[in-house]
Design an enzyme around this catalytic site. Structure first.
Site, PDB file in Angstrom:
ATOM      1  CG  HIS A   1      -4.779 -36.100  15.995  1.00 37.98           C
ATOM      2  ND1 HIS A   1      -5.039 -37.310  16.588  1.00 37.98           N
ATOM      3  CD2 HIS A   1      -5.732 -35.922  15.053  1.00 37.98           C
ATOM      4  CE1 HIS A   1      -6.083 -37.871  15.984  1.00 37.98           C
ATOM      5  NE2 HIS A   1      -6.527 -37.042  15.054  1.00 37.98           N
TER       6      HIS A   1
ATOM      7  CD  GLU B   1      -2.098  -4.500  11.352  1.00 39.66           C
ATOM      8  OE1 GLU B   1      -2.670  -4.257  10.278  1.00 39.66           O
ATOM      9  OE2 GLU B   1      -0.891  -4.812  11.398  1.00 39.66           O
TER      10      GLU B   1
ATOM     11  CE  LYS C   1       5.663  -0.919  10.273  1.00 40.87           C
ATOM     12  NZ  LYS C   1       4.713  -0.184   9.437  1.00 40.87           N
TER      13      LYS C   1
ATOM     14  CE  LYS D   1      -3.541   2.261   2.746  1.00 37.44           C
ATOM     15  NZ  LYS D   1      -4.527   2.169   3.826  1.00 37.44           N
TER      16      LYS D   1
ATOM     17  CD  GLU E   1       9.059  -5.924   7.425  1.00 40.03           C
ATOM     18  OE1 GLU E   1       8.819  -4.806   6.911  1.00 40.03           O
ATOM     19  OE2 GLU E   1       8.739  -6.226   8.591  1.00 40.03           O
TER      20      GLU E   1
ATOM     21  N   GLY F   1      -4.904  -2.049   4.954  1.00 43.18           N
ATOM     22  CA  GLY F   1      -4.106  -3.193   4.499  1.00 43.18           C
ATOM     23  C   GLY F   1      -4.801  -4.522   4.750  1.00 43.18           C
ATOM     24  NE  ARG F   2      -6.786  -3.881  10.794  1.00 40.47           N
ATOM     25  CZ  ARG F   2      -6.130  -2.736  10.963  1.00 40.47           C
ATOM     26  NH1 ARG F   2      -4.963  -2.567  10.391  1.00 40.47           N
ATOM     27  NH2 ARG F   2      -6.665  -1.764  11.680  1.00 40.47           N
TER      28      ARG F   2
END
Ligand code: F6P
Length: 545
Positions: free
Chosen positions: A390, A359, A510, A211, A217, A273-274
């Site tokens: 399990h 978030e 950050k 965005k 990253e 973003g999400r």
């Protein structure tokens, strides 16, 4: 700044009434709820557009529901929904509208924001995406050396990765199988190295999804991809245009990276973003499943949007889901919600929901900046069934914590194989039944169990769950499921009166990482500007790296 004014949560009449009501039913067992009302399992069910929510195995009665619905009304949920759909700037800390619902609005609709019809803008981008996706899928889009594209690598993180990778996995059955899809997110170089180690640069297309186009990253991975591609393509910068496209709101940064703006797919600051997997961020999804299937997914989203906006709260699937989470979080002190899809294709769905939910609602102040007076967003986690059975189900069944569960199952499988699907679904129903009703000491004794062993084999039960059922996993159903959780998150945020659309909590780390990076890379010994632990860890790393 436009916000719906609501009285503080603790002062709302329904909240107080819920507190008193909770004292009355807190110890009541689901066995009793079901004995008192044999029709409960048919009554406490809602269905919309083929998505069924059975919420009967929750520790609630009609009074609880009435009060929760009243709480939603007193919290201004109806007005808040309208404010979102209208394009009011409800993300007040960033002064932004929250209009992911516009991403799936049909062309015939119009939502005007700051003088622009955003639905029109959305459809213009969708057309551009469709043209591009078709060219890649058909082989018309050629790499620099004239070869067909065989590999599509999405580079992004957070919402620019989790949605695309989840949707790709969920809809793999519908994908074009002669294209390989890879997703690179982590700044750990191993992620990129492993993603490309068996690929040829002349057949590989990178979709750089960010965005902001400044995320450390993603930019680091994108630059490494650029070097890798140039090395494999003879070093001619012109090759970049054939092997890189960008998905971003930031044309300036895209240009600086060297990607032709013609090869940029835009979206807008009013898409969080999400909440962006159905925007241009979903380009990898569209290339994988084709524009028609992508539009079917958008139609699924839209159908749930309409349901959320228009259905009375007591029949409103996302509202009920959201209210139940508030009930367990704030009254039963439940700290988590387990997401348990019994569908292998949904293996990344819990991870996707972690960002969407945590978030969004991991907030400790209300819209007016005062500290909240209750717990807010719970921890979401999970794994597909039956694998989880399990692994961690033991704790859900017999541990000391209350963990509300969402079971997600399908009537049909895309891969009919002997008895597999019946076995899978038998486990969904069995787990929800065992959690709710358990096994008493009398039942355990009646099986001839030795006295000392009885406590170990007792299942208390009274552990709540929702069961969500749909026909089979498809683009349309995926759209509905995601929209359902988006709006459940919205409902929770409305009750807590928090900003579900900012994420300031990710900033400090950050900033510190950027500072520390300089210290790790500098030739000079670090001055030791941190606390003694951080200083010592940095020294150790510098010595041993
Ligand atoms: O982690 C914070 C965050 O801003 C998320 O909200 C977002 O999804 C992610 O980083 C990636 O951001 P971008 O798409 O701008 O690279």
């Amino acid at each position: 700044m436009q916000t719906t004014q609501v009285v503080p949560l603790g002062d709302r009449p329904a909240w107080k009434a819920l507190g008193a009501h909770f004292q009355q039913i807190r110890d009541k067992h689901l066995r009793e709820f079901f004995e008192e009302d044999p029709t409960r399992g048919e009554r406490l069910v809602v269905e919309t557009g083929g998505i069924l929510l059975d919420y009967s195995k929750n520790r609630i009665n009609d009074e609880t529901l009435k009060l929760l619905v009243q709480l939603a009304a007193e919290s201004g949920l109806r007005e808040k929904i309208e404010a979102m759909f209208r394009g009011d700037k409800i993300n007040i800390t960033e002064n932004r509208a929250v209009l992911h619902v516009a991403l799936r609005a049909p062309k015939s609709e119009s939502i005007v924001l700051d003088g622009e019809d955003v639905v029109l803008a959305v459809h213009t981008v969708l057309e551009k995406m469709s043209g591009f996706a078709e060219r890649v899928r058909s082989g018309e889009w050629k790499g620099y050396t004239g070869k067909k594209i065989r590999n599509v690598v999405n580079i992004g993180i957070g919402g620019s990765d989790l949605g695309p990778v989840m949707a790709y996995e969920a809809l793999k059955h519908y994908s074009q199988r002669d294209l390989n899809f890879r997703f690179v997110s982590n700044v750990d170089g191993s992620d990129f190295a492993e993603a490309v180690q068996d690929l040829n640069a002349d057949e590989t297309l990178f979709l750089v999804a960010s965005k902001t186009f400044t995320t450390q990253e993603t930019m680091t991975n994108a630059h490494s991809a650029r070097e890798w591609a140039l090395a494999g393509l003879g070093g001619d910068e012109k090759a970049i245009a054939k092997h890189f496209v960008a998905i971003s709101t930031n044309a300036k940064e895209v240009g600086k990276f060297g990607i032709d703006i013609e090869n940029m797919f835009g979206f807008w600051d009013w898409v969080g973003g999400r909440y962006s997997m159905d925007s241009a961020i979903g380009l990898s999804t569209m290339v994988a499943i084709g524009p028609e299937n992508f539009r079917a997914m958008l139609a699924g989203f839209h159908e749930m949007d309409v349901h959320f906006r228009t259905t009375p709260f007591e029949k409103n699937l996302p509202v009920l889901l959201g209210l139940l989470t508030v009930w367990y979080t704030d009254f039963f002190d439940a700290q988590t919600v387990a997401i348990l899809p019994y569908e292998q294709y949904l293996k990344r769905f819990p991870a996707y929901l972690q960002q969407l939910t945590m978030e969004s609602n991991g907030k400790r102040v209300t819209l007016d900046g005062t500290h909240v007076t209750t717990e807010t967003g719970p921890i979401y986690w999970g794994e597909p069934g039956t694998n989880g059975q399990h692994s961690f189900y033991q704790l859900i069944h017999q541990g000391t914590r209350l963990i509300p569960c969402d079971f997600i199952g399908f009537y049909k499988t895309l891969n009919p194989l002997g008895r597999h699907h019946d076995m899978l679904m038998a486990n969904v129903f069995a787990q929800a039944e065992a959690l709710a009703f358990g096994k008493t000491a009398e039942q355990v004794k009646a099986e001839g169990t030795a006295g000392w062993l009885v406590p170990h084999r007792v299942f208390e039960g009274n552990r709540p769950s929702n069961t969500i059922l749909a026909d089979c996993i498809s683009p349309e159903v995926l759209g509905k499921l995601v929209a359902m959780y988006e709006h459940a998150v919205f409902t929770q945020g409305a009750i807590w009166n928090i900003d579900s659309f900012d994420q300031w909590g990710v900033e400090l780390g950050k900033v510190l990482a950027t500072r520390i990076l300089g210290e790790l890379e500098s030739a000079a010994e670090s001055g030791g500007s941190h606390d003694s632990s951080t200083n010592s860890l940095i020294r150790k790393y510098r010595k041993n790296k």
